[in-house]
Design a protein around this motif. Structure first.
Motif, short mmCIF file in Angstrom:
data_model
loop_
_atom_site.label_atom_id
_atom_site.label_comp_id
_atom_site.label_asym_id
_atom_site.label_seq_id
_atom_site.Cartn_x
_atom_site.Cartn_y
_atom_site.Cartn_z
N SER A 141 15.74 14.84 34.88
CA SER A 141 14.86 14.72 33.71
C SER A 141 15.65 14.83 32.41
N GLY A 149 11.66 12.87 36.26
CA GLY A 149 13.03 12.41 36.22
C GLY A 149 13.13 11.11 35.45
N PHE A 173 9.17 9.99 38.60
CA PHE A 173 10.20 9.43 37.73
C PHE A 173 9.56 8.53 36.69
#
Length: 312
Positions: A141, A149, A173
């Motif tokens: 991240s 992330g 993500f």
């Protein structure tokens, strides 16, 4: 695939005296260039080969996927790199229209996938499995993406369905697209030098997988059904819940090429470069500062017997 510092920003005309055969048109054969180094030098070498055969050619900048609109109308003539990994759907649609033809494999095998540096395996046990990657998404991240992330994708024009895959697999993500090929690899270099977390789009043929130690993420195996049928794959409600395909890099052309430039069409079908040749060319341009034109000229000089066989 790609370095915009080498990008041919305007159409490059390579005018010459007369076509190789009497029945071929003297109009320019327009070969597309995109936004990565390998494709640009590939197109430049093909233009030089056709020039040696007596043809008038132009290199014309065009978006990777959007080029098919121009190829269908004949405003553009040839595309030298349609990657199985990202361009197959667009190519198949264009060929099915009857306005574009597949000119065969270009000699290289394509791999494009998420990639991470080897030093991340200590921070994210279980890699290269995608589920392990997702379990430690927070390790990747940034302040802009936290708690998710950050995945650094290629420019939006490259396609690839990364956003769709993140959603289909329920990954924690956020996809951030690099603006250019140069920006993508500049960020990789910076992260690698600092041993900083990064997962990003990497591809082969290219110099990066050889320069940096790391691995491609292993996603569920690709299938055409996974891309086209939401019921196939681990998410029964979404397509793209699998890895990217691998396979040939194709050549395509406007369907009228065989009638208008029959001799050139034969040369284009014969024309190929290998992964090793492309890796060396891109490395010389991106890492050693050789110009696209000089790299192409060097290849022509070192491989005269090869291209002479294509045009004779």
């Amino acid at each position: 695939m790609r370095n915009t510092t080498a990008l041919v920003a305007t159409a490059l005309s390579l005018a010459i005296a007369a076509p190789a055969t009497a029945q071929d048109s003297t109009d320019p054969i327009r070969i597309t260039t995109h936004d990565w180094t390998g494709q640009i030098v590939n197109a430049t070498i093909l233009a030089e080969v056709l020039k040696e055969a007596g043809y008038n050619t132009e290199l014309v900048q065009a978006d990777y996927i959007a080029q098919f609109a121009g190829l269908k109308t004949g405003d553009l003539t040839v595309g030298v790199e349609i990657w199985e990994t990202t361009g197959r759907e667009a190519m198949d649609e264009a060929v099915a229209s009857g306005d574009v033809i597949n000119m065969g494999e270009g000699g290289m095998t394509a791999v494009e996938e998420w990639w991470y540096p080897a030093y991340m395996e200590e921070r994210c046990p279980g890699l290269p499995d995608w589920e392990a990657l997702n379990a430690c998404a927070s390790e990747f991240s940034t302040p802009e993406t936290a708690p998710f992330g950050r995945y650094l994708g290629g420019p939006v024009t490259w396609g690839g369905f990364d956003d769709e895959r993140v959603e289909a697999l329920g990954m924690d993500f956020e996809v951030v697209h690099a603006g250019t090929d140069a920006a993508l690899f500049a960020e990789l270099e910076s992260a690698y030098q600092r041993q900083a977390p990064i997962v990003l789009w990497l591809y082969s043929p290219h110099w990066a997988p050889a320069k940096y130690e790391g691995s491609f993420v292993e996603f569920p195996p690709y299938s055409a059904e996974c891309y086209n049928d939401p019921s196939v794959g681990i998410n029964p409600n979404a397509a793209y819940d699998c890895g990217k395909p691998t396979g040939p890099i194709w050549k395509v052309a406007w369907a009228g090429i065989d009638e208008k430039w029959p001799g050139a069409a034969e040369i284009i079908r014969e024309y190929t470069l290998t992964n090793d040749e492309m890796g060396a060319l891109v490395s010389s341009i991106d890492l050693d500062g050789v110009s696209v034109e000089d790299a192409a000229a060097g290849w022509m000089s070192a491989n005269e017997a090869t291209w002479q066989a294509w045009i004779n």
